[in-house]
Write a protein that holds these residues in place. Structure first.
Motif, PDB file in Angstrom:
ATOM      1  N   MET A   1      -5.684  43.196   8.486  1.00 40.04           N
ATOM      2  CA  MET A   1      -5.530  44.380   7.646  1.00 40.04           C
ATOM      3  C   MET A   1      -6.904  44.940   7.359  1.00 40.04           C
ATOM      4  O   MET A   1      -7.837  44.206   7.071  1.00 40.04           O
ATOM      5  N   ASP A   2      -7.019  46.253   7.420  1.00 45.34           N
ATOM      6  CA  ASP A   2      -8.292  46.902   7.141  1.00 45.34           C
ATOM      7  C   ASP A   2      -8.464  47.079   5.650  1.00 45.34           C
ATOM      8  O   ASP A   2      -7.535  47.448   4.949  1.00 45.34           O
ATOM      9  N   ALA A   3      -9.675  46.843   5.159  1.00 42.97           N
ATOM     10  CA  ALA A   3      -9.996  47.167   3.771  1.00 42.97           C
ATOM     11  C   ALA A   3     -10.214  48.669   3.710  1.00 42.97           C
ATOM     12  O   ALA A   3     -10.488  49.323   4.722  1.00 42.97           O
ATOM     13  N   ALA A   4     -10.089  49.230   2.521  1.00 44.11           N
ATOM     14  CA  ALA A   4     -10.260  50.674   2.358  1.00 44.11           C
ATOM     15  C   ALA A   4     -11.640  51.092   2.849  1.00 44.11           C
ATOM     16  O   ALA A   4     -11.780  51.888   3.754  1.00 44.11           O
ATOM     17  N   ARG A   5     -12.669  50.557   2.261  1.00 42.85           N
ATOM     18  CA  ARG A   5     -14.056  50.758   2.644  1.00 42.85           C
ATOM     19  C   ARG A   5     -14.766  49.459   2.297  1.00 42.85           C
ATOM     20  O   ARG A   5     -14.507  48.892   1.237  1.00 42.85           O
ATOM     21  N   PRO A   6     -15.638  48.983   3.160  1.00 41.54           N
ATOM     22  CA  PRO A   6     -16.300  47.707   2.857  1.00 41.54           C
ATOM     23  C   PRO A   6     -16.903  47.712   1.454  1.00 41.54           C
ATOM     24  O   PRO A   6     -17.615  48.643   1.068  1.00 41.54           O
ATOM     25  N   GLY A   7     -16.570  46.662   0.681  1.00 42.52           N
ATOM     26  CA  GLY A   7     -17.125  46.526  -0.662  1.00 42.52           C
ATOM     27  C   GLY A   7     -16.472  47.392  -1.717  1.00 42.52           C
ATOM     28  O   GLY A   7     -16.922  47.416  -2.856  1.00 42.52           O
ATOM     29  N   SER A   8     -15.412  48.121  -1.365  1.00 43.43           N
ATOM     30  CA  SER A   8     -14.777  49.002  -2.344  1.00 43.43           C
ATOM     31  C   SER A   8     -13.395  48.479  -2.715  1.00 43.43           C
ATOM     32  O   SER A   8     -12.802  47.684  -2.007  1.00 43.43           O
TER      33      SER A   8
ATOM     34  N   ALA B   1      -5.509  40.371  -1.403  1.00 44.45           N
ATOM     35  CA  ALA B   1      -6.656  40.012  -2.240  1.00 44.45           C
ATOM     36  C   ALA B   1      -7.957  40.187  -1.460  1.00 44.45           C
ATOM     37  O   ALA B   1      -8.926  40.768  -1.979  1.00 44.45           O
ATOM     38  N   ASP B   2      -7.973  39.717  -0.219  1.00 39.56           N
ATOM     39  CA  ASP B   2      -9.175  39.836   0.611  1.00 39.56           C
ATOM     40  C   ASP B   2      -9.547  41.293   0.883  1.00 39.56           C
ATOM     41  O   ASP B   2     -10.724  41.604   1.076  1.00 39.56           O
ATOM     42  N   ALA B   3      -8.549  42.173   0.909  1.00 41.84           N
ATOM     43  CA  ALA B   3      -8.795  43.599   1.138  1.00 41.84           C
ATOM     44  C   ALA B   3      -9.358  44.281  -0.101  1.00 41.84           C
ATOM     45  O   ALA B   3      -9.728  45.458  -0.044  1.00 41.84           O
TER      46      ALA B   3
ATOM     47  N   GLN C   1      -4.595  42.131 -10.619  1.00 44.63           N
ATOM     48  CA  GLN C   1      -3.339  42.441 -11.303  1.00 44.63           C
ATOM     49  C   GLN C   1      -2.294  42.955 -10.313  1.00 44.63           C
ATOM     50  O   GLN C   1      -1.107  42.670 -10.445  1.00 44.63           O
ATOM     51  N   VAL C   2      -2.740  43.723  -9.331  1.00 40.02           N
ATOM     52  CA  VAL C   2      -1.836  44.257  -8.308  1.00 40.02           C
ATOM     53  C   VAL C   2      -1.375  43.130  -7.392  1.00 40.02           C
ATOM     54  O   VAL C   2      -0.181  42.999  -7.100  1.00 40.02           O
ATOM     55  N   VAL C   3      -2.317  42.301  -6.958  1.00 36.06           N
ATOM     56  CA  VAL C   3      -1.992  41.186  -6.075  1.00 36.06           C
ATOM     57  C   VAL C   3      -1.015  40.234  -6.767  1.00 36.06           C
ATOM     58  O   VAL C   3      -0.029  39.792  -6.164  1.00 36.06           O
ATOM     59  N   ALA C   4      -1.266  39.929  -8.033  1.00 34.31           N
ATOM     60  CA  ALA C   4      -0.372  39.030  -8.780  1.00 34.31           C
ATOM     61  C   ALA C   4       1.027  39.624  -8.894  1.00 34.31           C
ATOM     62  O   ALA C   4       2.028  38.909  -8.750  1.00 34.31           O
ATOM     63  N   ALA C   5       1.115  40.931  -9.151  1.00 29.85           N
ATOM     64  CA  ALA C   5       2.427  41.573  -9.264  1.00 29.85           C
ATOM     65  C   ALA C   5       3.159  41.556  -7.924  1.00 29.85           C
ATOM     66  O   ALA C   5       4.359  41.258  -7.870  1.00 29.85           O
ATOM     67  N   VAL C   6       2.461  41.867  -6.835  1.00 21.97           N
ATOM     68  CA  VAL C   6       3.097  41.835  -5.513  1.00 21.97           C
ATOM     69  C   VAL C   6       3.558  40.413  -5.195  1.00 21.97           C
ATOM     70  O   VAL C   6       4.663  40.214  -4.679  1.00 21.97           O
ATOM     71  N   ASP C   7       2.745  39.426  -5.542  1.00 25.11           N
ATOM     72  CA  ASP C   7       3.141  38.037  -5.333  1.00 25.11           C
ATOM     73  C   ASP C   7       4.416  37.721  -6.129  1.00 25.11           C
ATOM     74  O   ASP C   7       5.355  37.127  -5.598  1.00 25.11           O
TER      75      ASP C   7
ATOM     76  N   VAL D   1       4.840  42.404   1.814  1.00 26.30           N
ATOM     77  CA  VAL D   1       4.739  41.008   2.235  1.00 26.30           C
ATOM     78  C   VAL D   1       6.080  40.530   2.800  1.00 26.30           C
ATOM     79  O   VAL D   1       6.114  39.851   3.824  1.00 26.30           O
ATOM     80  N   GLU D   2       7.181  40.914   2.154  1.00 23.69           N
ATOM     81  CA  GLU D   2       8.509  40.525   2.649  1.00 23.69           C
ATOM     82  C   GLU D   2       8.822  41.149   4.000  1.00 23.69           C
ATOM     83  O   GLU D   2       9.513  40.555   4.817  1.00 23.69           O
ATOM     84  N   ASP D   3       8.341  42.357   4.233  1.00 24.44           N
ATOM     85  CA  ASP D   3       8.758  43.134   5.402  1.00 24.44           C
ATOM     86  C   ASP D   3       7.745  43.183   6.542  1.00 24.44           C
ATOM     87  O   ASP D   3       7.884  43.996   7.454  1.00 24.44           O
ATOM     88  N   SER D   4       6.714  42.330   6.482  1.00 27.01           N
ATOM     89  CA  SER D   4       5.704  42.337   7.537  1.00 27.01           C
ATOM     90  C   SER D   4       5.027  40.973   7.603  1.00 27.01           C
ATOM     91  O   SER D   4       5.394  40.053   6.883  1.00 27.01           O
ATOM     92  N   ASP D   5       4.024  40.882   8.451  1.00 28.35           N
ATOM     93  CA  ASP D   5       3.239  39.652   8.556  1.00 28.35           C
ATOM     94  C   ASP D   5       2.096  39.630   7.542  1.00 28.35           C
ATOM     95  O   ASP D   5       1.338  38.656   7.494  1.00 28.35           O
ATOM     96  N   LEU D   6       1.959  40.674   6.759  1.00 28.75           N
ATOM     97  CA  LEU D   6       0.910  40.757   5.752  1.00 28.75           C
ATOM     98  C   LEU D   6       1.134  39.678   4.701  1.00 28.75           C
ATOM     99  O   LEU D   6       2.277  39.385   4.334  1.00 28.75           O
ATOM    100  N   THR D   7       0.044  39.090   4.211  1.00 30.43           N
ATOM    101  CA  THR D   7       0.158  38.030   3.211  1.00 30.43           C
ATOM    102  C   THR D   7      -0.481  38.456   1.886  1.00 30.43           C
ATOM    103  O   THR D   7      -1.301  39.373   1.855  1.00 30.43           O
ATOM    104  N   VAL D   8      -0.117  37.764   0.839  1.00 31.29           N
ATOM    105  CA  VAL D   8      -0.716  38.014  -0.475  1.00 31.29           C
ATOM    106  C   VAL D   8      -2.223  37.776  -0.427  1.00 31.29           C
ATOM    107  O   VAL D   8      -2.990  38.613  -0.921  1.00 31.29           O
TER     108      VAL D   8
END
Length: 179
Positions: A1-8, A80-82, A87-93, A69-76
């Protein structure tokens, strides 16, 4: 998965783009583009999150990403790494239903996260919207309406119990009948 912009930190626009990419080609139960569902949930959350006392931008991000996460190979961890906010990652989890997980266990996890509660309520409202259900065969629509009504009641009860409040006819937090 691509991050939005490195470091952002990814923005809501980045989250919408990610969800759109993940859900590309997926259809909902009525045969419509699936991305319409998370977009409607995000719009509802945009109107309800502040009243529920949660950060609107985080809630909208979690809403648009709630099924990725349910509908793809993307993981929680990949979210977080992206750079998505914790708070968003915890809610998606919390919103990600695990394989073979009982519905009560799932909703108990949702009930423990304020953002997830707001998103799940909007999700269930969209899934049980009579206009959407009208596009399905009557028997299937009735099954889904009943399923989501029961899940809404269960979530509401779990939220009340986890907050220590009482439910009608029950003692605080225990769910045992009052005498």
């Amino acid at each position: 998965m691509d991050a939005a912009r490195p470091g952002s930190v990814p923005t809501l626009t980045d989250a919408v783009a990610l969800a759109t990419r993940v859900h590309a080609g997926q259809l909902d139960k009525a045969g419509e583009d699936y991305i319409g569902h998370p977009r409607r949930v995000m719009d509802t959350v945009g109107r309800t999150a502040a009243g529920a006392g949660v950060e609107v931008a985080y809630a909208q991000m979690a809403a648009i990403l709630h099924d990725v996460v349910e509908d793809s190979d993307l993981t929680v961890p990949e979210l977080a790494d992206a750079g998505y906010p914790p708070q968003v990652v915890a809610a998606v989890d919390a919103l990600t239903h695990r394989e073979d997980e009982a519905i009560e266990s799932y909703l108990l996890r949702v009930a423990a996260d304020a953002i997830a509660i707001v998103v799940k309520r909007a999700d269930m409202a969209d899934n049980s919207d009579p206009r959407r259900l009208a596009r399905l065969p009557a028997e299937r629509a009735a099954q889904l309406a009943s399923r989501y009504a029961g899940r809404r009641r269960l979530l509401d009860d779990l939220v009340l119990r986890s907050s220590g409040q009482t439910t009608p006819g029950h003692g605080p937090a225990t769910g045992t009948p009052r005498r």
